[in-house]
Design a protein around this motif. Structure first.
Motif, PDB file in Angstrom:
ATOM      1  N   LYS A   1       0.853  -1.193   0.000  1.00 51.97           N
ATOM      2  CA  LYS A   1       0.000   0.000   0.000  1.00 51.97           C
ATOM      3  C   LYS A   1       0.881   1.233   0.000  1.00 51.97           C
ATOM      4  O   LYS A   1       2.022   1.201   0.458  1.00 51.97           O
ATOM      5  CB  LYS A   1      -0.966   0.005   1.178  1.00 51.97           C
ATOM      6  N   GLN A   2       0.334   2.310  -0.525  1.00 51.71           N
ATOM      7  CA  GLN A   2       1.076   3.552  -0.604  1.00 51.71           C
ATOM      8  C   GLN A   2       1.255   4.140   0.794  1.00 51.71           C
ATOM      9  O   GLN A   2       0.373   4.034   1.634  1.00 51.71           O
ATOM     10  CB  GLN A   2       0.343   4.545  -1.514  1.00 51.71           C
TER      11      GLN A   2
ATOM     12  N   PHE B   1       6.157   6.960 -10.237  1.00 49.99           N
ATOM     13  CA  PHE B   1       4.999   7.794 -10.551  1.00 49.99           C
ATOM     14  C   PHE B   1       5.136   9.124  -9.813  1.00 49.99           C
ATOM     15  O   PHE B   1       5.891   9.236  -8.854  1.00 49.99           O
ATOM     16  CB  PHE B   1       3.700   7.086 -10.165  1.00 49.99           C
TER      17      PHE B   1
ATOM     18  N   CYS C   1       1.397   9.162  -4.970  1.00 53.27           N
ATOM     19  CA  CYS C   1       0.758   7.912  -4.538  1.00 53.27           C
ATOM     20  C   CYS C   1      -0.499   7.611  -5.337  1.00 53.27           C
ATOM     21  O   CYS C   1      -0.807   6.441  -5.599  1.00 53.27           O
ATOM     22  CB  CYS C   1       0.433   7.964  -3.048  1.00 53.27           C
ATOM     23  N   LYS C   2      -1.213   8.653  -5.737  1.00 50.71           N
ATOM     24  CA  LYS C   2      -2.429   8.441  -6.534  1.00 50.71           C
ATOM     25  C   LYS C   2      -2.079   7.754  -7.854  1.00 50.71           C
ATOM     26  O   LYS C   2      -2.737   6.791  -8.257  1.00 50.71           O
ATOM     27  CB  LYS C   2      -3.139   9.774  -6.776  1.00 50.71           C
ATOM     28  N   GLY C   3      -1.050   8.236  -8.529  1.00 49.54           N
ATOM     29  CA  GLY C   3      -0.633   7.630  -9.785  1.00 49.54           C
ATOM     30  C   GLY C   3      -0.167   6.196  -9.607  1.00 49.54           C
ATOM     31  O   GLY C   3      -0.460   5.318 -10.426  1.00 49.54           O
ATOM     32  N   CYS C   4       0.550   5.953  -8.513  1.00 51.75           N
ATOM     33  CA  CYS C   4       1.010   4.592  -8.196  1.00 51.75           C
ATOM     34  C   CYS C   4      -0.171   3.660  -7.985  1.00 51.75           C
ATOM     35  O   CYS C   4      -0.217   2.546  -8.522  1.00 51.75           O
ATOM     36  CB  CYS C   4       1.907   4.640  -6.962  1.00 51.75           C
ATOM     37  N   LYS C   5      -1.132   4.135  -7.215  1.00 49.11           N
ATOM     38  CA  LYS C   5      -2.312   3.312  -6.915  1.00 49.11           C
ATOM     39  C   LYS C   5      -3.133   3.045  -8.171  1.00 49.11           C
ATOM     40  O   LYS C   5      -3.589   1.925  -8.394  1.00 49.11           O
ATOM     41  CB  LYS C   5      -3.157   3.994  -5.841  1.00 49.11           C
ATOM     42  N   GLU C   6      -3.333   4.067  -8.983  1.00 47.86           N
ATOM     43  CA  GLU C   6      -4.105   3.908 -10.220  1.00 47.86           C
ATOM     44  C   GLU C   6      -3.451   2.892 -11.164  1.00 47.86           C
ATOM     45  O   GLU C   6      -4.137   2.165 -11.868  1.00 47.86           O
ATOM     46  CB  GLU C   6      -4.280   5.256 -10.914  1.00 47.86           C
ATOM     47  N   ALA C   7      -2.127   2.855 -11.178  1.00 50.04           N
ATOM     48  CA  ALA C   7      -1.397   1.919 -12.038  1.00 50.04           C
ATOM     49  C   ALA C   7      -1.282   0.531 -11.401  1.00 50.04           C
ATOM     50  O   ALA C   7      -0.716  -0.370 -12.002  1.00 50.04           O
ATOM     51  CB  ALA C   7      -0.009   2.464 -12.335  1.00 50.04           C
ATOM     52  N   GLN C   8      -1.813   0.384 -10.198  1.00 52.90           N
ATOM     53  CA  GLN C   8      -1.716  -0.864  -9.428  1.00 52.90           C
ATOM     54  C   GLN C   8      -0.255  -1.276  -9.236  1.00 52.90           C
ATOM     55  O   GLN C   8       0.094  -2.455  -9.282  1.00 52.90           O
ATOM     56  CB  GLN C   8      -2.524  -1.984 -10.070  1.00 52.90           C
TER      57      GLN C   8
END
Length: 182
Positions: free
Chosen positions: A90-91, A102, A105-112
């Motif tokens: 998790k971020q 990325f 953290c939002k970009g990381c999460k969106e890219a899984q």
């Protein structure tokens, strides 16, 4: 009362494993967020892990499985215990970081994708743990193959793992393993 050597060696391994788990727990963590989990496998649970390592190795490496996963599974079977150390995927919410590749953290999460600090935290925890084993004179080796297999066994979902088999014997079982992989 007489305590035979194998009983005392097993007791030493379990005491060391407990201290390794404590060392991993108290290791520094990114952004002060504790996302680590530890567990110790012995007996049948340890042997199930080794069997699963053989299966993962066969699937991933085919005929070359014995050069890595098979060799490591044999070490797990011979060891008295395995310490698993995992970090939750998790971020961490570290501002302006970008370790994951990325922008945030939002970009990381969106890219899984996985947070870069997941790996950093896991590495620091595992390093702290193996330093305890070294101080206790218990032979060990950090194994990715255990971690990959543990992740697939989903002891705890959404975690990445590394595994550390522990051994007390007349000769270090992790030294002359004889098989080298490419």
């Amino acid at each position: 009362m007489i305590h035979n050597s194998s009983d005392m060696e097993m007791q030493a391994v379990l005491q060391t494993a407990a201290r390794m788990c404590a060392s991993a727990r108290t290791a520094p963590k990114a952004h002060g967020k504790d996302t680590l989990h530890t567990m110790v496998l012995t007996g049948e649970d340890k042997d199930k892990l080794a069997d699963s390592m053989d299966q993962v190795g066969s699937r991933e490496m085919g005929d070359k499985m014995t050069t890595w996963y098979g060799r490591d599974a044999a070490n797990v079977r011979t060891s008295q215990a395995v310490v698993l150390i995992g970090a939750e995927k998790k971020q961490r919410g570290v501002p302006h970081c970008g370790f994951c590749g990325f922008a945030d953290c939002k970009g990381c999460k969106e890219a899984q994708a996985n947070c870069g600090f997941t790996y950093i935290d896991l590495g620091i925890a595992v390093s702290s743990a193996v330093s305890v084993a070294s101080q206790e004179h218990v032979d060990c080796r950090i194994m990715y193959s255990i971690g990959k297999t543990a992740e697939e066994m989903a002891y705890i979902p959404n975690y990445i793992w590394l595994g550390i088999p522990l051994s007390v014997s007349g000769k270090n079982i992790f030294f002359d393993r004889g098989i080298v992989h490419d």
